[in-house]
Motif scaffolding. Structure first.
Motif, PDB file in Angstrom:
ATOM      1  N   MET A   1       0.841  -1.179   0.000  1.00 33.21           N
ATOM      2  CA  MET A   1       0.000   0.000   0.000  1.00 33.21           C
ATOM      3  C   MET A   1       0.885   1.240   0.000  1.00 33.21           C
ATOM      4  O   MET A   1       1.894   1.289   0.697  1.00 33.21           O
ATOM      5  CB  MET A   1      -0.898   0.018   1.242  1.00 33.21           C
ATOM      6  CG  MET A   1      -1.709   1.288   1.335  1.00 33.21           C
ATOM      7  SD  MET A   1      -2.714   1.471   2.821  1.00 33.21           S
ATOM      8  CE  MET A   1      -3.955   0.267   2.488  1.00 33.21           C
ATOM      9  N   LYS A   2       0.494   2.217  -0.801  1.00 37.57           N
ATOM     10  CA  LYS A   2       1.234   3.472  -0.838  1.00 37.57           C
ATOM     11  C   LYS A   2       0.757   4.382   0.290  1.00 37.57           C
ATOM     12  O   LYS A   2      -0.424   4.441   0.596  1.00 37.57           O
ATOM     13  CB  LYS A   2       1.026   4.167  -2.182  1.00 37.57           C
ATOM     14  CG  LYS A   2       1.638   3.411  -3.354  1.00 37.57           C
ATOM     15  CD  LYS A   2       1.510   4.237  -4.608  1.00 37.57           C
ATOM     16  CE  LYS A   2       1.978   3.508  -5.839  1.00 37.57           C
ATOM     17  NZ  LYS A   2       3.324   3.011  -5.781  1.00 37.57           N
ATOM     18  N   LYS A   3       1.710   5.100   0.898  1.00 38.85           N
ATOM     19  CA  LYS A   3       1.406   6.103   1.909  1.00 38.85           C
ATOM     20  C   LYS A   3       2.283   7.311   1.658  1.00 38.85           C
ATOM     21  O   LYS A   3       3.409   7.184   1.186  1.00 38.85           O
ATOM     22  CB  LYS A   3       1.657   5.559   3.313  1.00 38.85           C
ATOM     23  CG  LYS A   3       0.656   4.512   3.732  1.00 38.85           C
ATOM     24  CD  LYS A   3       0.720   4.271   5.213  1.00 38.85           C
ATOM     25  CE  LYS A   3      -0.381   3.296   5.591  1.00 38.85           C
ATOM     26  NZ  LYS A   3      -0.564   3.229   7.022  1.00 38.85           N
ATOM     27  N   CYS A   4       1.763   8.472   1.987  1.00 41.10           N
ATOM     28  CA  CYS A   4       2.520   9.709   1.817  1.00 41.10           C
ATOM     29  C   CYS A   4       3.698   9.729   2.779  1.00 41.10           C
ATOM     30  O   CYS A   4       3.526   9.505   3.980  1.00 41.10           O
ATOM     31  CB  CYS A   4       1.613  10.908   2.081  1.00 41.10           C
ATOM     32  SG  CYS A   4       2.482  12.494   1.966  1.00 41.10           S
ATOM     33  N   PRO A   5       4.911  10.011   2.279  1.00 38.29           N
ATOM     34  CA  PRO A   5       6.086  10.057   3.156  1.00 38.29           C
ATOM     35  C   PRO A   5       6.083  11.281   4.072  1.00 38.29           C
ATOM     36  O   PRO A   5       6.828  11.328   5.041  1.00 38.29           O
ATOM     37  CB  PRO A   5       7.261  10.099   2.178  1.00 38.29           C
ATOM     38  CG  PRO A   5       6.713  10.683   0.931  1.00 38.29           C
ATOM     39  CD  PRO A   5       5.270  10.233   0.879  1.00 38.29           C
ATOM     40  N   LYS A   6       5.227  12.261   3.791  1.00 40.86           N
ATOM     41  CA  LYS A   6       5.173  13.480   4.605  1.00 40.86           C
ATOM     42  C   LYS A   6       4.152  13.379   5.739  1.00 40.86           C
ATOM     43  O   LYS A   6       4.427  13.771   6.859  1.00 40.86           O
ATOM     44  CB  LYS A   6       4.822  14.703   3.737  1.00 40.86           C
ATOM     45  CG  LYS A   6       5.795  14.953   2.619  1.00 40.86           C
ATOM     46  CD  LYS A   6       7.128  15.419   3.173  1.00 40.86           C
ATOM     47  CE  LYS A   6       8.077  15.704   2.026  1.00 40.86           C
ATOM     48  NZ  LYS A   6       9.408  16.019   2.461  1.00 40.86           N
ATOM     49  N   CYS A   7       2.940  12.832   5.443  1.00 40.18           N
ATOM     50  CA  CYS A   7       1.888  12.844   6.467  1.00 40.18           C
ATOM     51  C   CYS A   7       1.285  11.464   6.750  1.00 40.18           C
ATOM     52  O   CYS A   7       0.492  11.321   7.671  1.00 40.18           O
ATOM     53  CB  CYS A   7       0.785  13.824   6.081  1.00 40.18           C
ATOM     54  SG  CYS A   7      -0.284  13.282   4.716  1.00 40.18           S
ATOM     55  N   GLY A   8       1.620  10.451   5.936  1.00 40.47           N
ATOM     56  CA  GLY A   8       1.117   9.105   6.174  1.00 40.47           C
ATOM     57  C   GLY A   8      -0.235   8.790   5.563  1.00 40.47           C
ATOM     58  O   GLY A   8      -0.738   7.682   5.693  1.00 40.47           O
ATOM     59  N   CYS A   9      -0.842   9.746   4.883  1.00 42.12           N
ATOM     60  CA  CYS A   9      -2.151   9.536   4.246  1.00 42.12           C
ATOM     61  C   CYS A   9      -2.041   8.452   3.171  1.00 42.12           C
ATOM     62  O   CYS A   9      -1.008   8.301   2.522  1.00 42.12           O
ATOM     63  CB  CYS A   9      -2.625  10.845   3.618  1.00 42.12           C
ATOM     64  SG  CYS A   9      -4.218  10.751   2.785  1.00 42.12           S
ATOM     65  N   ASP A  10      -3.137   7.694   2.970  1.00 41.58           N
ATOM     66  CA  ASP A  10      -3.123   6.646   1.946  1.00 41.58           C
ATOM     67  C   ASP A  10      -4.146   6.897   0.836  1.00 41.58           C
ATOM     68  O   ASP A  10      -4.622   5.977   0.192  1.00 41.58           O
ATOM     69  CB  ASP A  10      -3.330   5.266   2.580  1.00 41.58           C
ATOM     70  CG  ASP A  10      -4.699   5.111   3.228  1.00 41.58           C
ATOM     71  OD1 ASP A  10      -5.463   6.109   3.304  1.00 41.58           O
ATOM     72  OD2 ASP A  10      -5.024   4.000   3.663  1.00 41.58           O
ATOM     73  N   LYS A  11      -4.480   8.167   0.594  1.00 37.25           N
ATOM     74  CA  LYS A  11      -5.394   8.544  -0.489  1.00 37.25           C
ATOM     75  C   LYS A  11      -4.722   9.617  -1.339  1.00 37.25           C
ATOM     76  O   LYS A  11      -4.062  10.510  -0.812  1.00 37.25           O
ATOM     77  CB  LYS A  11      -6.713   9.047   0.081  1.00 37.25           C
ATOM     78  CG  LYS A  11      -7.485   7.937   0.782  1.00 37.25           C
ATOM     79  CD  LYS A  11      -8.751   8.462   1.409  1.00 37.25           C
ATOM     80  CE  LYS A  11      -9.491   7.365   2.124  1.00 37.25           C
ATOM     81  NZ  LYS A  11      -8.740   6.702   3.179  1.00 37.25           N
ATOM     82  N   PHE A  12      -4.908   9.524  -2.675  1.00 39.55           N
ATOM     83  CA  PHE A  12      -4.151  10.376  -3.594  1.00 39.55           C
ATOM     84  C   PHE A  12      -4.988  10.858  -4.772  1.00 39.55           C
ATOM     85  O   PHE A  12      -5.977  10.230  -5.139  1.00 39.55           O
ATOM     86  CB  PHE A  12      -2.959   9.592  -4.158  1.00 39.55           C
ATOM     87  CG  PHE A  12      -2.116   8.972  -3.091  1.00 39.55           C
ATOM     88  CD1 PHE A  12      -1.113   9.699  -2.473  1.00 39.55           C
ATOM     89  CD2 PHE A  12      -2.333   7.672  -2.677  1.00 39.55           C
ATOM     90  CE1 PHE A  12      -0.339   9.137  -1.469  1.00 39.55           C
ATOM     91  CE2 PHE A  12      -1.564   7.098  -1.676  1.00 39.55           C
ATOM     92  CZ  PHE A  12      -0.568   7.828  -1.070  1.00 39.55           C
TER      93      PHE A  12
END
Length: 68
Positions: free
Chosen positions: A1-12
């Motif tokens: 699963m992809k996650k944002c490296p800045k905030c950890g969010c998993d929606k894009f």
């Protein structure tokens, strides 16, 4: 699963290429969309630009990959 490296969010937000159904005139000129998505021609890959839904960080999708 992809996650944002800045905030950890998993929606894009990503770009996809889709085919639409159109109503056209006799010259083939667009009048209106009658079917939003007939077929997905190209979905997002890890090499496309992904933008975090929460913080707006954007980069190639490979930057969002998380080892699980």
């Amino acid at each position: 699963m992809k996650k944002c490296p800045k905030c950890g969010c998993d929606k894009f937000y990503v770009t996809a290429h889709v085919m639409q159904g159109w109503k056209v005139d006799g010259n083939g000129m667009f009048i209106k969309t009658v079917e939003d998505c007939v077929q997905v021609v190209h979905g997002p890959t890890s090499y496309d630009i992904w933008e975090c839904w929460e913080c707006g960080y954007d980069a190639e999708g490979t930057e969002f990959e998380v080892d699980v």
